[in-house]
Design a protein around this motif. Structure first.
Motif, PDB file in Angstrom:
ATOM      1  N   LEU A  50      -4.609 -47.942   9.247  1.00  0.00           N
ATOM      2  CA  LEU A  50      -3.872 -46.737   9.596  1.00  0.00           C
ATOM      3  C   LEU A  50      -4.183 -45.585   8.660  1.00  0.00           C
ATOM      4  CD1 LEU A  50      -2.185 -49.061  11.063  1.00  0.00           C
ATOM      5  CD2 LEU A  50      -0.643 -47.165  11.418  1.00  0.00           C
ATOM      6  N   VAL A  51      -4.342 -44.424   9.254  1.00  0.00           N
ATOM      7  CA  VAL A  51      -4.576 -43.182   8.523  1.00  0.00           C
ATOM      8  C   VAL A  51      -3.373 -42.294   8.823  1.00  0.00           C
ATOM      9  CG1 VAL A  51      -6.061 -41.159   8.278  1.00  0.00           C
ATOM     10  CG2 VAL A  51      -7.072 -43.401   8.819  1.00  0.00           C
ATOM     11  N   GLU A  52      -2.568 -42.017   7.796  1.00  0.00           N
ATOM     12  CA  GLU A  52      -1.372 -41.214   8.013  1.00  0.00           C
ATOM     13  C   GLU A  52      -1.744 -39.744   8.160  1.00  0.00           C
ATOM     14  OE1 GLU A  52       2.364 -40.138   5.320  1.00  0.00           O
ATOM     15  OE2 GLU A  52       2.427 -42.212   6.078  1.00  0.00           O
ATOM     16  N   LEU A  53      -1.218 -39.135   9.208  1.00  0.00           N
ATOM     17  CA  LEU A  53      -1.425 -37.702   9.434  1.00  0.00           C
ATOM     18  C   LEU A  53      -0.612 -36.908   8.423  1.00  0.00           C
ATOM     19  CD1 LEU A  53      -1.082 -37.501  13.325  1.00  0.00           C
ATOM     20  CD2 LEU A  53      -3.185 -37.385  11.987  1.00  0.00           C
ATOM     21  N   PRO A  54      -1.139 -35.787   7.975  1.00  0.00           N
ATOM     22  CA  PRO A  54      -0.345 -34.941   7.079  1.00  0.00           C
ATOM     23  C   PRO A  54       0.786 -34.266   7.853  1.00  0.00           C
ATOM     24  CG  PRO A  54      -2.404 -33.849   7.663  1.00  0.00           C
ATOM     25  CD  PRO A  54      -2.462 -35.229   8.260  1.00  0.00           C
ATOM     26  N   ARG A  55       1.875 -34.026   7.164  1.00  0.00           N
ATOM     27  CA  ARG A  55       2.956 -33.230   7.759  1.00  0.00           C
ATOM     28  C   ARG A  55       2.540 -31.781   7.563  1.00  0.00           C
ATOM     29  NH1 ARG A  55       5.661 -37.385   5.055  1.00  0.00           N
ATOM     30  NH2 ARG A  55       6.968 -38.691   6.396  1.00  0.00           N
ATOM     31  N   ALA A  56       1.837 -31.267   8.563  1.00  0.00           N
ATOM     32  CA  ALA A  56       1.248 -29.927   8.457  1.00  0.00           C
ATOM     33  C   ALA A  56       1.186 -29.309   9.846  1.00  0.00           C
ATOM     34  CB  ALA A  56      -0.155 -30.036   7.857  1.00  0.00           C
ATOM     35  N   ALA A  57       0.874 -28.024   9.885  1.00  0.00           N
ATOM     36  CA  ALA A  57       0.746 -27.310  11.156  1.00  0.00           C
ATOM     37  C   ALA A  57      -0.299 -27.994  12.031  1.00  0.00           C
ATOM     38  CB  ALA A  57       0.351 -25.859  10.895  1.00  0.00           C
ATOM     39  N   VAL A  58      -0.162 -27.827  13.332  1.00  0.00           N
ATOM     40  CA  VAL A  58      -1.037 -28.532  14.281  1.00  0.00           C
ATOM     41  C   VAL A  58      -2.511 -28.240  14.028  1.00  0.00           C
ATOM     42  CG1 VAL A  58      -0.912 -26.806  16.146  1.00  0.00           C
ATOM     43  CG2 VAL A  58      -1.324 -29.201  16.693  1.00  0.00           C
ATOM     44  N   GLU A  59      -2.879 -27.023  13.659  1.00  0.00           N
ATOM     45  CA  GLU A  59      -4.291 -26.712  13.395  1.00  0.00           C
ATOM     46  C   GLU A  59      -4.824 -27.492  12.197  1.00  0.00           C
ATOM     47  OE1 GLU A  59      -6.664 -25.130  15.139  1.00  0.00           O
ATOM     48  OE2 GLU A  59      -5.156 -24.970  16.712  1.00  0.00           O
ATOM     49  N   GLN A  60      -3.979 -27.677  11.194  1.00  0.00           N
ATOM     50  CA  GLN A  60      -4.391 -28.471  10.031  1.00  0.00           C
ATOM     51  C   GLN A  60      -4.517 -29.949  10.409  1.00  0.00           C
ATOM     52  OE1 GLN A  60      -1.133 -26.586   7.695  1.00  0.00           O
ATOM     53  NE2 GLN A  60      -2.621 -26.750   6.017  1.00  0.00           N
ATOM     54  N   ARG A  61      -3.587 -30.422  11.198  1.00  0.00           N
ATOM     55  CA  ARG A  61      -3.665 -31.813  11.671  1.00  0.00           C
ATOM     56  C   ARG A  61      -4.913 -32.014  12.531  1.00  0.00           C
ATOM     57  NH1 ARG A  61       2.080 -34.451  13.552  1.00  0.00           N
ATOM     58  NH2 ARG A  61       2.575 -35.294  11.500  1.00  0.00           N
ATOM     59  N   LEU A  62      -5.197 -31.054  13.373  1.00  0.00           N
ATOM     60  CA  LEU A  62      -6.381 -31.121  14.235  1.00  0.00           C
ATOM     61  C   LEU A  62      -7.649 -31.220  13.392  1.00  0.00           C
ATOM     62  CD1 LEU A  62      -7.664 -30.847  17.094  1.00  0.00           C
ATOM     63  CD2 LEU A  62      -7.575 -28.379  16.755  1.00  0.00           C
ATOM     64  N   ALA A  63      -7.770 -30.363  12.405  1.00  0.00           N
ATOM     65  CA  ALA A  63      -8.947 -30.400  11.520  1.00  0.00           C
ATOM     66  C   ALA A  63      -9.028 -31.737  10.793  1.00  0.00           C
ATOM     67  CB  ALA A  63      -8.890 -29.234  10.530  1.00  0.00           C
ATOM     68  N   PHE A  64      -7.898 -32.249  10.347  1.00  0.00           N
ATOM     69  CA  PHE A  64      -7.856 -33.526   9.643  1.00  0.00           C
ATOM     70  C   PHE A  64      -8.361 -34.658  10.548  1.00  0.00           C
ATOM     71  CE2 PHE A  64      -5.603 -37.471   8.642  1.00  0.00           C
ATOM     72  CZ  PHE A  64      -5.895 -37.638   7.288  1.00  0.00           C
ATOM     73  N   VAL A  65      -7.846 -34.723  11.774  1.00  0.00           N
ATOM     74  CA  VAL A  65      -8.229 -35.779  12.714  1.00  0.00           C
ATOM     75  C   VAL A  65      -9.719 -35.699  13.045  1.00  0.00           C
ATOM     76  CG1 VAL A  65      -7.969 -36.590  15.107  1.00  0.00           C
ATOM     77  CG2 VAL A  65      -5.949 -36.187  13.691  1.00  0.00           C
ATOM     78  N   LEU A  66     -10.205 -34.497  13.314  1.00  0.00           N
ATOM     79  CA  LEU A  66     -11.617 -34.351  13.660  1.00  0.00           C
ATOM     80  C   LEU A  66     -12.514 -34.765  12.490  1.00  0.00           C
ATOM     81  CD1 LEU A  66     -11.563 -31.060  15.760  1.00  0.00           C
ATOM     82  CD2 LEU A  66     -11.690 -33.435  16.577  1.00  0.00           C
ATOM     83  N   LYS A  67     -12.121 -34.404  11.278  1.00  0.00           N
ATOM     84  CA  LYS A  67     -12.895 -34.801  10.096  1.00  0.00           C
ATOM     85  C   LYS A  67     -12.875 -36.316   9.934  1.00  0.00           C
ATOM     86  CE  LYS A  67     -13.369 -34.031   5.165  1.00  0.00           C
ATOM     87  NZ  LYS A  67     -12.655 -34.818   4.205  1.00  0.00           N
ATOM     88  N   GLU A  68     -11.688 -36.917   9.994  1.00  0.00           N
ATOM     89  CA  GLU A  68     -11.537 -38.359   9.797  1.00  0.00           C
ATOM     90  C   GLU A  68     -12.223 -39.158  10.902  1.00  0.00           C
ATOM     91  OE1 GLU A  68     -10.128 -40.121   7.189  1.00  0.00           O
ATOM     92  OE2 GLU A  68     -10.059 -38.155   6.201  1.00  0.00           O
ATOM     93  N   ALA A  69     -12.305 -38.588  12.104  1.00  0.00           N
ATOM     94  CA  ALA A  69     -12.946 -39.265  13.238  1.00  0.00           C
ATOM     95  C   ALA A  69     -14.463 -39.032  13.251  1.00  0.00           C
ATOM     96  CB  ALA A  69     -12.323 -38.783  14.549  1.00  0.00           C
TER      97      ALA A  69
END
Length: 187
Positions: free
Chosen positions: A164-183
């Motif tokens: 499991l990779v925990e998503l940051p509690r952050a704005a959707v654009e930051q979460r989106l960037a995080f997911v795309l990077k991690e994926a």
């Protein structure tokens, strides 16, 4: 465009408790051109309410779980026909987690399917986030149930061998960037 060897390498799941921003993130991924699934729980509730059905979590939890699992199977089959990465707003193990949370038996056939139909080894988990949590016609769980749901989903996916990779509690654009990077899908 990233090349994937197997479907499981291109199927990314977002899990967690209700009201943690999963669906908002999935919609942002869809807006960026990625294939994505609809959350089974909301879809089943909507269909059951429209048709006067009783496969609802506040009427028949076991039947609700069966319908969610059928929905997830259908989503998986549809994803197999898509090209490229697919983001799942929950996956098959989520239904097993729901059954566990509710103290209901997990049918062996569901467990077998959840082992057979795999997703990417890394699953994104949206942690409880009180500041964005809310209830509505389809999401009636309390904050306490949302937290327990997250805990059960983390345990369920871990038991099925996912990291499991925990998503940051952050704005959707930051979460989106995080997911795309991690994926491995960042541009």
């Amino acid at each position: 465009m990233k090349v994937f060897d197997m479907d499981s390498d291109r199927f990314f799941v977002l899990t967690g408790g209700p009201g943690a921003g999963k669906t908002t993130l999935v919609e942002a991924l869809r807006a960026r051109g990625f294939a994505a699934t609809e959350e089974a729980g909301r879809g089943v509730i909507r269909e059951e309410m429209e048709t006067g059905g009783d496969a609802l979590p506040w009427i028949d939890r076991q039947r609700f779980a069966e319908r969610m699992f059928e929905w997830e199977l259908s989503s998986y089959r549809q994803a197999e026909r898509e090209a490229g990465a697919v983001f799942f707003d929950r996956g098959l193990p989520d239904t097993l987690g729901y059954l566990t949370l509710e103290g209901l038996p997990v049918p062996p056939w569901m467990e077998e399917e959840a082992w057979r139909l795999r997703y990417h080894a890394r699953v994104f988990a949206a942690p409880p986030w009180k500041e964005i949590y809310g209830v509505d016609e389809e999401r009636r769980q309390s904050w306490q149930v949302a937290v327990r749901t997250y805990e059960v989903m983390v345990r369920t996916y871990t038991d099925f061998g996912y990291d499991l990779v925990e998503l940051p509690r952050a704005a959707v654009e930051q979460r989106l960037a995080f997911v795309l990077k991690e994926a491995g899908l960042a541009e």
